[in-house]
Scaffold this motif. Structure first.
Motif, short mmCIF file in Angstrom:
data_model
loop_
_atom_site.label_atom_id
_atom_site.label_comp_id
_atom_site.label_asym_id
_atom_site.label_seq_id
_atom_site.Cartn_x
_atom_site.Cartn_y
_atom_site.Cartn_z
N ILE A 40 5.18 35.09 41.75
CA ILE A 40 6.18 35.95 41.13
C ILE A 40 7.35 35.11 40.67
CG2 ILE A 40 7.82 37.83 41.56
CD1 ILE A 40 5.80 38.81 43.74
N LEU A 41 7.78 35.33 39.42
CA LEU A 41 9.00 34.71 38.92
C LEU A 41 10.16 35.69 39.18
CD1 LEU A 41 7.80 33.26 35.50
CD2 LEU A 41 8.20 32.03 37.64
N HIS A 42 11.22 35.21 39.75
CA HIS A 42 12.36 36.03 40.12
C HIS A 42 13.62 35.37 39.56
CE1 HIS A 42 15.49 37.80 42.68
NE2 HIS A 42 14.62 38.74 43.00
N SER A 117 6.57 33.16 45.49
CA SER A 117 7.65 33.43 44.54
C SER A 117 8.58 32.23 44.43
CB SER A 117 8.45 34.65 44.99
OG SER A 117 9.52 34.91 44.10
N ASN A 118 9.22 32.13 43.26
CA ASN A 118 10.24 31.09 43.07
C ASN A 118 11.64 31.61 43.40
OD1 ASN A 118 10.76 32.73 40.85
ND2 ASN A 118 11.05 31.02 39.44
N GLU A 119 11.72 32.80 44.01
CA GLU A 119 13.02 33.40 44.32
C GLU A 119 13.87 32.44 45.15
OE1 GLU A 119 15.09 37.27 46.46
OE2 GLU A 119 12.92 37.02 46.61
N HIS A 120 15.14 32.38 44.80
CA HIS A 120 16.12 31.66 45.62
C HIS A 120 17.36 32.53 45.73
CE1 HIS A 120 17.45 30.63 41.55
NE2 HIS A 120 18.64 30.43 42.08
N ILE A 121 18.04 32.42 46.86
CA ILE A 121 19.24 33.21 47.12
C ILE A 121 20.35 32.25 47.53
CG2 ILE A 121 20.27 35.08 48.46
CD1 ILE A 121 17.39 36.05 49.06
N ASP A 122 21.47 32.31 46.82
CA ASP A 122 22.64 31.52 47.17
C ASP A 122 23.48 32.33 48.15
OD1 ASP A 122 21.89 29.46 45.48
OD2 ASP A 122 23.03 30.24 43.78
#
Length: 183
Positions: A40-42, A117-122
């Motif tokens: 999934i691309l996020h 997924s490539n999801e990242h959260i700052d």
């Protein structure tokens, strides 16, 4: 660590939703074999740890449809197209809680679901808060709550906080409050 990387041979989009996209790649692994990878691309997100002058943190109860459960979370939200993550953090804090912060400190970036997924959260620490007006998005329903950091850690230890970004934020906050990490 180049010897562990895979080479992408082809890529195709197999689903496009409102903000998520699903891709399928053919890759050549380090062993020379060809494999299929779906992911999934996020667009990325930001999460805030809003710390009030009284030492409590501002959190939200929010229903999440996929697990069909109400979760206790730090406020967070996805980045709009080409939006800086600090702007996302400021926007989401006001929308979800009605608070604005004068002091912001970037803490870290997390990748919560690296397997698919490539999801990242700052993650940000937000301080010097002022209550204004909550401006929830259409279809968004939240309950704002305040907890002491000790109450939050008790909930984490009791398994009452299972959202990974919130757990990570709680541990960061605990280290900061104990003076073990300077932020």
């Amino acid at each position: 660590m180049k010897h562990l990387e895979e080479k992408t041979l082809s890529s195709e989009q197999i689903f496009k939703g409102r903000f998520l996209k699903v891709e399928r790649d053919q890759v050549q692994a380090p062993d020379g074999k060809i494999y299929t990878r779906e992911y999934i691309l996020h667009p990325g997100a930001a999460m805030m740890i809003p710390l009030l002058p009284n030492g409590k943190v501002v959190m939200v109860h929010q229903y999440r449809h996929a697990p069909r459960q109400v979760f206790l979370e730090f406020p967070a939200g996805k980045r709009d197209h080409n939006e800086d993550s600090l702007l996302t953090a400021k926007r989401e804090l006001k929308e979800e809680t009605g608070y604005e912060a004068k002091e912001w400190k970037f803490l870290t970036t997390i990748h919560p679901v690296i397997g698919y997924s490539n999801e990242h959260i700052d993650l940000y620490l937000a301080k010097d808060l002022t209550l204004t007006k909550q401006t929830l998005d259409h279809g968004e329903f939240l309950e704002v709550v305040e907890l002491t950091p000790a109450e939050l850690m008790q909930k984490v230890a009791a398994g009452q906080v299972s959202d990974v970004k919130t757990q990570i934020g709680a541990f960061w906050l605990d280290k900061i409050i104990r003076g073990e990490w300077n932020y």
